[in-house]
Design a protein around this motif. Structure first.
Motif, PDB file in Angstrom:
ATOM      1  N   PHE A  23      -1.410   9.643   9.744  1.00  0.00           N
ATOM      2  CA  PHE A  23      -0.577   8.711  10.477  1.00  0.00           C
ATOM      3  C   PHE A  23       0.767   8.462   9.803  1.00  0.00           C
ATOM      4  O   PHE A  23       1.800   8.414  10.464  1.00  0.00           O
ATOM      5  CB  PHE A  23      -1.313   7.377  10.651  1.00  0.00           C
ATOM      6  CG  PHE A  23      -2.468   7.438  11.610  1.00  0.00           C
ATOM      7  CD1 PHE A  23      -2.273   7.287  12.968  1.00  0.00           C
ATOM      8  CD2 PHE A  23      -3.754   7.651  11.154  1.00  0.00           C
ATOM      9  CE1 PHE A  23      -3.331   7.354  13.856  1.00  0.00           C
ATOM     10  CE2 PHE A  23      -4.825   7.712  12.023  1.00  0.00           C
ATOM     11  CZ  PHE A  23      -4.608   7.555  13.380  1.00  0.00           C
ATOM     12  N   TYR A  24       0.781   8.278   8.486  1.00  0.00           N
ATOM     13  CA  TYR A  24       1.957   7.728   7.825  1.00  0.00           C
ATOM     14  C   TYR A  24       3.186   8.607   7.926  1.00  0.00           C
ATOM     15  O   TYR A  24       4.307   8.132   7.793  1.00  0.00           O
ATOM     16  CB  TYR A  24       1.653   7.423   6.357  1.00  0.00           C
ATOM     17  CG  TYR A  24       1.664   8.610   5.436  1.00  0.00           C
ATOM     18  CD1 TYR A  24       2.812   8.955   4.729  1.00  0.00           C
ATOM     19  CD2 TYR A  24       0.524   9.391   5.262  1.00  0.00           C
ATOM     20  CE1 TYR A  24       2.825  10.035   3.870  1.00  0.00           C
ATOM     21  CE2 TYR A  24       0.544  10.481   4.414  1.00  0.00           C
ATOM     22  CZ  TYR A  24       1.684  10.799   3.718  1.00  0.00           C
ATOM     23  OH  TYR A  24       1.685  11.872   2.885  1.00  0.00           O
ATOM     24  N   VAL A  40      -2.914   5.071   3.799  1.00  0.00           N
ATOM     25  CA  VAL A  40      -2.521   3.812   3.168  1.00  0.00           C
ATOM     26  C   VAL A  40      -1.644   4.088   1.948  1.00  0.00           C
ATOM     27  O   VAL A  40      -0.585   3.458   1.767  1.00  0.00           O
ATOM     28  CB  VAL A  40      -3.766   2.989   2.763  1.00  0.00           C
ATOM     29  CG1 VAL A  40      -3.345   1.704   2.070  1.00  0.00           C
ATOM     30  CG2 VAL A  40      -4.613   2.666   3.997  1.00  0.00           C
ATOM     31  N   ASP A  41      -2.062   5.057   1.132  1.00  0.00           N
ATOM     32  CA  ASP A  41      -1.278   5.405  -0.057  1.00  0.00           C
ATOM     33  C   ASP A  41       0.081   5.980   0.337  1.00  0.00           C
ATOM     34  O   ASP A  41       1.106   5.697  -0.300  1.00  0.00           O
ATOM     35  CB  ASP A  41      -2.034   6.409  -0.921  1.00  0.00           C
ATOM     36  CG  ASP A  41      -3.285   5.806  -1.545  1.00  0.00           C
ATOM     37  OD1 ASP A  41      -3.493   4.582  -1.384  1.00  0.00           O
ATOM     38  OD2 ASP A  41      -4.049   6.548  -2.182  1.00  0.00           O
ATOM     39  N   LEU A  54       0.213  -2.094  -3.712  1.00  0.00           N
ATOM     40  CA  LEU A  54       1.494  -1.388  -3.737  1.00  0.00           C
ATOM     41  C   LEU A  54       1.901  -1.057  -5.174  1.00  0.00           C
ATOM     42  O   LEU A  54       2.376   0.043  -5.469  1.00  0.00           O
ATOM     43  CB  LEU A  54       2.571  -2.252  -3.083  1.00  0.00           C
ATOM     44  CG  LEU A  54       2.950  -1.954  -1.634  1.00  0.00           C
ATOM     45  CD1 LEU A  54       3.906  -3.017  -1.117  1.00  0.00           C
ATOM     46  CD2 LEU A  54       3.575  -0.583  -1.506  1.00  0.00           C
ATOM     47  N   ALA A  55       1.720  -2.034  -6.052  1.00  0.00           N
ATOM     48  CA  ALA A  55       2.094  -1.843  -7.454  1.00  0.00           C
ATOM     49  C   ALA A  55       1.273  -0.726  -8.098  1.00  0.00           C
ATOM     50  O   ALA A  55       1.809   0.079  -8.872  1.00  0.00           O
ATOM     51  CB  ALA A  55       1.902  -3.146  -8.226  1.00  0.00           C
ATOM     52  N   THR A  56      -0.012  -0.668  -7.791  1.00  0.00           N
ATOM     53  CA  THR A  56      -0.857   0.372  -8.391  1.00  0.00           C
ATOM     54  C   THR A  56      -0.452   1.764  -7.902  1.00  0.00           C
ATOM     55  O   THR A  56      -0.453   2.724  -8.670  1.00  0.00           O
ATOM     56  CB  THR A  56      -2.341   0.123  -8.094  1.00  0.00           C
ATOM     57  OG1 THR A  56      -2.559   0.128  -6.666  1.00  0.00           O
ATOM     58  CG2 THR A  56      -2.786  -1.213  -8.666  1.00  0.00           C
ATOM     59  N   ILE A  57      -0.086   1.887  -6.610  1.00  0.00           N
ATOM     60  CA  ILE A  57       0.347   3.177  -6.072  1.00  0.00           C
ATOM     61  C   ILE A  57       1.670   3.588  -6.721  1.00  0.00           C
ATOM     62  O   ILE A  57       1.861   4.747  -7.106  1.00  0.00           O
ATOM     63  CB  ILE A  57       0.494   3.119  -4.543  1.00  0.00           C
ATOM     64  CG1 ILE A  57      -0.868   2.862  -3.887  1.00  0.00           C
ATOM     65  CG2 ILE A  57       1.105   4.399  -4.005  1.00  0.00           C
ATOM     66  CD1 ILE A  57      -1.915   3.905  -4.171  1.00  0.00           C
TER      67      ILE A  57
END
Length: 527
Positions: A23-24, A129-130, A172-175
């Motif tokens: 999707f992204y 999501v990522d 978000l920060a972890t990605i």
């Protein structure tokens, strides 16, 4: 980066790589998730109503059975000594309780769970999501945005912005950290910490965030902040031995640095990390995306003109010439106004949607195709037999440019996703491994690009080698000779209250060399 659509017809054959749906990388398909979610919510409401009806039946059944059974609880031996009562008891235990079992087995959750399992197969994956998270970080990096600017909706054209929870900010920060975008990882961690301090509910705890941030800020050289955060960690749990060890170590380092600095001369060079700027090229490309550093001077601007183009008195254009505007002098880039009608653009979009697949890039060694994060979009190819509109568009390009459409590629439609972009690249292959089409039709020599929707923020096509940036305007087309590198960039904004905000279509014709009878290269361009 772009929240855009691209329609391109390149003057060679292109092999598409087929990959698993995602999707992204396509904002049009991200938009479909909204209606998908609404359908699911409606299904959930219907399930709840069925469940409530089912529970009401169970409650009525148990109330009746409770009332009957209650009369037997007093002096049970006396009750069952009556043969009629004994018969009723055993009949009820045999019949009614089996009916209860059957009623319970009619639980509507089974059908709902089966339906949910089927629908979940079409939901976004973790990769989606990522990818969306990385796209957002990419927008920050390109346009120099901090989390609060995004949350406040200060970006032009962004409209309504949904606020992120501390858990979403933490993810978000972890990605960002995984992708080595350390600055933005730090900013989103700080934002999550700020929201927790403001009392926002979350699964993630302040302690977990501090444990992530403290070694990070120490490693980047901010010792005072590492000490302060360690104090906060100890305040949360004074018995935390790890936090106490951190604090003791940082205080020791702080004191050692103080003593060392006292022994250094005033001229000591402490810029240990100063070195060559390896990001200079990337930074310039991103600056062009922001509209900075464009190398157009007033003198050069004075040589650019507007005119009507009748295709050298082409019969189809004599009475309806196309408005042509010089966009750049070298390499030549021109803009055509009102090239496509609204109806034609909608037809092109409709035809392309079922065909959209993740766009790949060519492997210069093998000639194959692979997926790369420096090109985030989906594309589809349209042939003339798909619809008369495709044939008309091809003919119109030929009329304006004087190019031979026989060697043209099919029209390519590309839809850019969240933070979608195509980093600097050449619009023509520089190596031709196993490319029989190149041997027959030659290489690309020009690109014809149509914008099929407006973008209020971002969306430029930039040429880093010459310092040019072409802004997208719906109904308009740009054309250039292939030589300098170009980059497609734009911003994707997803409004949760609408299907989508901005989408940009291109129509690109790449002109090609053609082998003549003598085996030499000749240009298809009419001079």
């Amino acid at each position: 980066m772009k929240f855009q659509w691209l329609l391109s017809s390149l003057f060679t054959g292109v092999i598409l790589c087929h990959v698993q749906d995602e999707f992204y990388s396509s904002i049009d398909q991200v938009a479909e998730l909204i209606s998908m979610e609404r359908d699911f919510i409606q299904s959930l409401k219907e399930y709840i109503k069925e469940e409530e009806t089912h529970l009401e039946q169970l409650k009525r059944t148990v109330d009746v059975m409770d009332e009957i059974s209650g009369t037997f609880s007093e002096m049970p031996e006396t009750r069952v000594s009556n043969p009629l009562n004994a018969y009723k008891l055993m009949k009820r235990m045999y019949t009614d309780w089996r009916a209860v079992e059957k009623l319970i087995k009619m639980d509507p959750s089974h059908d709902f769970l089966a339906s949910l399992s089927l629908k979940c197969q079409h939901f976004p994956s973790k990769d989606d999501v990522d990818g969306a998270a990385l796209g957002l970080v990419r927008l920050q990096e390109t346009y120099r945005l901090d989390p609060q600017s995004i949350m406040d909706g200060k970006i032009s054209g962004m409209g309504h912005t949904e606020l992120l929870t501390p858990d979403e900010s933490y993810y978000l920060a972890t990605i960002a950290h995984e992708k080595q975008k350390y600055l933005y990882s730090f900013l989103w961690m700080q934002h999550a910490l700020k929201e927790l301090d403001e009392g926002k509910p979350a699964v993630i705890t302040k302690k977990e965030i501090l444990y992530f941030l403290i070694p990070f800020v120490f490693q980047v050289g901010d010792l005072p902040l590492a000490v302060e955060m360690t104090r906060q960690l100890i305040a949360l749990d004074p018995s935390d031995q790890n936090a106490l060890n951190y604090f003791k170590y940082y205080e020791t380092v702080k004191e050692s640095l103080r003593r060392w600095n006292e022994t250094q001369s005033a001229t000591a060079n402490l810029d240990f990390f100063e070195g060559p700027n390896f990001l200079q090229g990337k930074e310039y490309y991103e600056a062009l995306c922001r509209g900075e550093g464009i190398k157009m001077t007033p003198r050069r601007q004075s040589t650019l003109f507007c005119r009507y183009n009748n295709g050298k008195r082409n019969p189809r254009l004599i009475y309806a010439p196309i408005k042509e505007e010089d966009e750049w002098d070298h390499p030549p880039i021109v803009r055509y106004h009102n090239f496509l009608s609204e109806k034609e653009m909608e037809t092109i979009k409709r035809l392309s949607r079922p065909k959209l697949k993740r766009a790949g890039v060519a492997d210069r060694k093998t000639g194959g195709w692979f997926i790369a994060e420096y090109r985030v979009s989906k594309s589809a190819w349209l042939m003339e037999e798909d619809d008369p509109v495709v044939s008309r568009v091809n003919q119109r390009i030929a009329d304006i440019t004087g190019l031979d459409m026989q060697t043209a590629e099919h029209l390519q439609v590309a839809n850019y996703g969240i933070g979608g972009h195509y980093e600097p690249h050449y619009d023509f292959p520089r190596m031709h491994v196993n490319d029989s089409n190149y041997k027959t039709n030659g290489n690309r020599i020009a690109t014809f690009l149509n914008y099929m929707s407006d973008v209020e923020f971002g969306g430029a096509t930039v040429f880093p080698d010459v310092g040019a940036a072409v802004q997208p305007i719906k109904f308009q087309t740009s054309g250039s000779e292939n030589g300098a590198r170009s980059s497609d960039e734009g911003v994707v904004y997803l409004k949760l209250t609408e299907v989508f905000c901005y989408s940009l279509y291109y129509l690109v014709k790449a002109c090609k060399e053609k082998n003549n009878a003598n085996g030499r290269k000749q240009s298809n361009i009419q001079v």
